[in-house]
Scaffold this active site. Structure first.
Site, short mmCIF file in Angstrom:
data_model
loop_
_atom_site.label_atom_id
_atom_site.label_comp_id
_atom_site.label_asym_id
_atom_site.label_seq_id
_atom_site.Cartn_x
_atom_site.Cartn_y
_atom_site.Cartn_z
N CYS A 51 47.74 38.89 40.25
CA CYS A 51 47.31 39.78 39.17
C CYS A 51 46.57 41.00 39.71
CB CYS A 51 46.48 39.04 38.14
SG CYS A 51 45.15 38.08 38.86
N HIS A 100 45.72 45.21 57.52
CA HIS A 100 45.70 45.02 56.07
C HIS A 100 46.05 43.58 55.68
CE1 HIS A 100 46.13 45.90 51.82
NE2 HIS A 100 47.31 45.29 51.85
#
Lengths: 432, 271
Positions: A51, A100
């Protein structure tokens, strides 16, 4: 260069508002993975969709058309114009991409730093990608490395160890008072969602028994059944204080449910065993003065909020340590990528040398027919050690770490020097 | 010998620094180092005790230096022995400074060998003095635990959740610690007083003659007896037990030093 081929492209809570993110969420990863994999020049890919983020990890030539292809796939059916998609997406390549993914896996990039779900989601995403045969050597290694980095950070820092929700804060405080929660009894006064949640957490921490007191007895019975506990009427509250150790109060009453003078005589009967009271009701259920009693600890909703604030800043500090680990692991992974590039050349050189050695050895031995087995053995050893000694320095030179562009030149030169590529292409010199 | 003693003190200082750094930084590696140094210092210190025994020719518990040094040693071993049973988080950061402080006091008091008057030469000397000082070791642990309890309780009561909140163990753990220290320290204290009176009988002919040291050790004993009694009957615990342990230990220290320097009497060091 291998590292150049690694890329992360996507949207997350930092780059894109939720109105856009929610249009991208993929519930079934199979179709999108197929589409991604069908983009020319995407050799390996993995799709992470939660989400807070939708990200594509890919290995392949990172041309503009590849980037556009991934972007189109992500934003298909979202109604966002091409121009906007560029604004909303981020792209990381090479070291930054590695860094990342490691940060994402370790929950350093999460909205709540240190939360645990993201690692599970990433593992699921990787499983989906492998099931669709979208991953290869590089991505397998890359994503799996991120799991171990996350694990290392969990064990070496305290990034996930402090409570950052009200119900966990209650558990943490209980542990600061009682140490071990085994055989402790919880009394829920009134039934609210937060109180239930706190009770659930306490049970997973080993709390022995749950008692529920509520204005409507029926509700108390229902809730008690859920926790395998017992129900009492609200009028029995004070007598229950003698038994209970942790009291969570969350009634909708407009007046105080428990006062200092109610609790004081109970402490004597409890033989001064500590009493931990949590008041999550607004307006408050418990008289703040109760906290003045010896061995009684009362916390209201604001106090719990304070615990959370302290823990959040604590996590920020731990995050600094975690970032250092990520940097270190990123460096290590980059090194692995480099070696991964050098390895095929080393193998090729060894194979070629060994092929020459065995061929020449066979030729010589066929001419020298009356040698004893011992003498044959000696010649074999001689050839092997000649080859090894001759190759030792060039291979060492190849394995040496250096600047990136220098390494490429080195690799190129070595391959030419040993004629590795001309041979692979079918020895054009002899054919002519 | 004096150099050896300074070396042991240096080890205790290192352990203290490591424990405090661990307390602040919470790095497990540093704790392991601190523990290692502490054990090493304890072993060296024990060896020092034996060396001193051979140098002096009798149990080295007669001069002030020897008594305080033994006090520090018993505190160290009392602390380390607790690790067998259970762990009290960051206890070392509170105990090791106490040990170091005692070692400094021992360092600065005269290392000279005191000749024992014949009246005091008895088997009761090592028995009485070592038991009394070992009792002090456990009572000192209860004192340290009491301070930790008060600090942690303050954080919880005032809802400040600051520096100590995250670093100190749970109240229950500290209260149990208090209980265990008293359960060992108090019987030792009792035994110390009883053996002392046997020695007095042998040396001076009477079991008890109300010299200030005896009186004060009796006061200390009554104080701890009251605490333990209340603990078992009414359930005095937590804050009260912590405060009582701190006050009680102050009384014990007064018995050890205050009496000697302020009130005098036949006990005067010689301990």
């Amino acid at each position: 260069m291998l590292a150049e081929r690694i890329m992360v492209l996507g949207v997350n809570h930092k780059t894109t508002p939720v109105e856009i993110r929610e249009r991208l969420a993929f519930s079934d990863p199979r179709e999108p993975l197929k589409k991604l994999f069908s983009i020319p020049e995407v050799e390996e890919c993995c799709l992470l969709s939660t989400c807070n983020r939708v990200e594509v990890f890919s290995v392949g030539n990172p041309t503009d058309s590849v980037k556009a292809g991934i972007r189109n796939m992500l934003f298909a059916n979202s109604g966002v114009t091409d121009k906007e998609t560029e604004r909303y997406t981020f792209i990381f390549q090479e070291v930054e991409a590695v860094n990342h993914l490691f940060r994402v896996a370790a929950s350093l990039d999460s909205m709540i730093v240190g939360e645990v779900q993201i690692l599970g989601q990433l593992k699921q995403a990787f499983r989906d990608a492998t099931e669709q045969n979208c991953t290869g050597v590089i991505l397998n290694r890359f994503v799996q490395k991120s799991f171990s980095v996350a694990k290392r950070i969990r064990t070496e820092t305290k990034i996930g160890s402090n409570a950052v929700s009200i119900s966990y804060a209650a558990v943490e405080l209980a542990k600061k008072i009682f140490g071990n929660l085994k055989n402790k009894k919880v009394l829920l006064v009134g039934a609210g969602e937060m109180a239930e949640l706190a009770a659930e957490h306490l049970i997973t921490q080993g709390v022995g028994e749950v008692i529920v007191a509520n204005r409507t007895f029926e509700r108390a019975v229902n809730l008690a059944r859920r926790f395998n506990g017992s129900a009492v009427a609200l009028s029995e509250l004070i007598s229950q204080l003698e038994i209970a150790d942790i009291i969570i109060s969350s009634t909708g009453a407009s007046d105080l449910v428990l006062r200092k003078q109610d609790v004081k005589p109970v402490m004597r009967q409890r033989k001064h065993r500590p009493l931990f009271l949590i008041d999550i009701a607004v307006p408050r259920d418990l008289d703040p003065e109760i906290n003045d009693l010896d061995n009684v600890y009362l916390f209201d909703i604001d106090d719990l909020q304070n615990v959370i604030e302290v823990n959040k800043s604590e996590r920020q500090k731990e995050a600094g340590k975690a970032e250092r680990i990520v940097k270190e692991e990123t460096l290590k992974f980059m090194q692995w990528l480099e070696n991964f590039e050098v390895t095929p050349t080393i193998v090729a050189i060894r194979e070629k040398a060994d092929a020459i050695r065995t061929a020449e050895l066979a030729k010589t031995l066929s001419q020298l027919k009356d040698l004893s087995p011992g003498e044959i053995k000696s010649i074999e050893i001689l050839t092997t050690s000649l080859v090894n000694k001759l190759l030792h320095d060039p291979l060492k030179f190849l394995k040496l770490n250096g600047a990136a562009d220098e390494r490429e030149v080195k690799l190129d030169l070595t391959r030419k020097l040993f004629g590795l590529d001309s041979e692979a292409h079918g020895k054009p010199g002899r054919r002519g | 010998m004096s150099l050896f003693f300074t070396l042991i003190l240096a080890a205790y200082i290192c352990a203290t620094i490591a424990y405090i750094v661990h307390f602040i930084k919470r790095d497990k590696k540093i704790r392991t180092i601190a523990r290692g140094i502490m054990v090493a210092a304890g072993i060296l210190h024990t060896l020092y005790l034996f060396a001193r025994y051979f140098e002096v020719g009798h149990t080295p518990l007669t001069s002030h230096h020897e008594a305080v040094s033994f006090f520090a040693l018993s505190l160290t071993w009392a602390f380390l022995s607790f690790r067998w049973r259970y762990q009290v988080k960051n206890f070392g950061a509170f105990v090791s400074p106490m040990v170091t402080a005692l070692m400094f006091i021992a360092l600065f008091s005269s290392h000279e060998i005191s000749e024992l008057p014949p009246a005091l030469q008895s088997l009761w000397l090592p028995v009485h003095a070592s038991i009394a000082l070992a009792a002090n070791g456990f009572l000192a642990l209860a004192f340290g635990g009491g301070i930790m309890y008060l600090l942690q309780e303050r954080e919880l009561k005032k809802k400040r959740f600051g520096f100590f909140y995250t670093r100190l163990p749970s109240l229950e753990a500290l209260d149990t610690l208090n209980h265990h220290c008293l359960a060992i320290g108090f019987p030792l204290l009792t035994l110390g007083i009883i053996t002392g009176s046997f020695w007095a009988k042998q040396a001076w002919g009477t079991y008890w003659h109300w010299d200030p040291k005896e009186t004060w050790s009796l006061i200390t004993w009554l104080f701890y007896a009251a605490l333990i009694h209340q603990r078992f009957t009414v359930g005095w615990r937590g804050r009260r037990a912590a405060i009582m342990s701190i006050v009680g230990f102050s009384a014990a220290l007064f018995t050890l030093w205050g009496v000697t320097y302020l009130l005098g009497g036949i006990h005067s060091y010689v301990g």
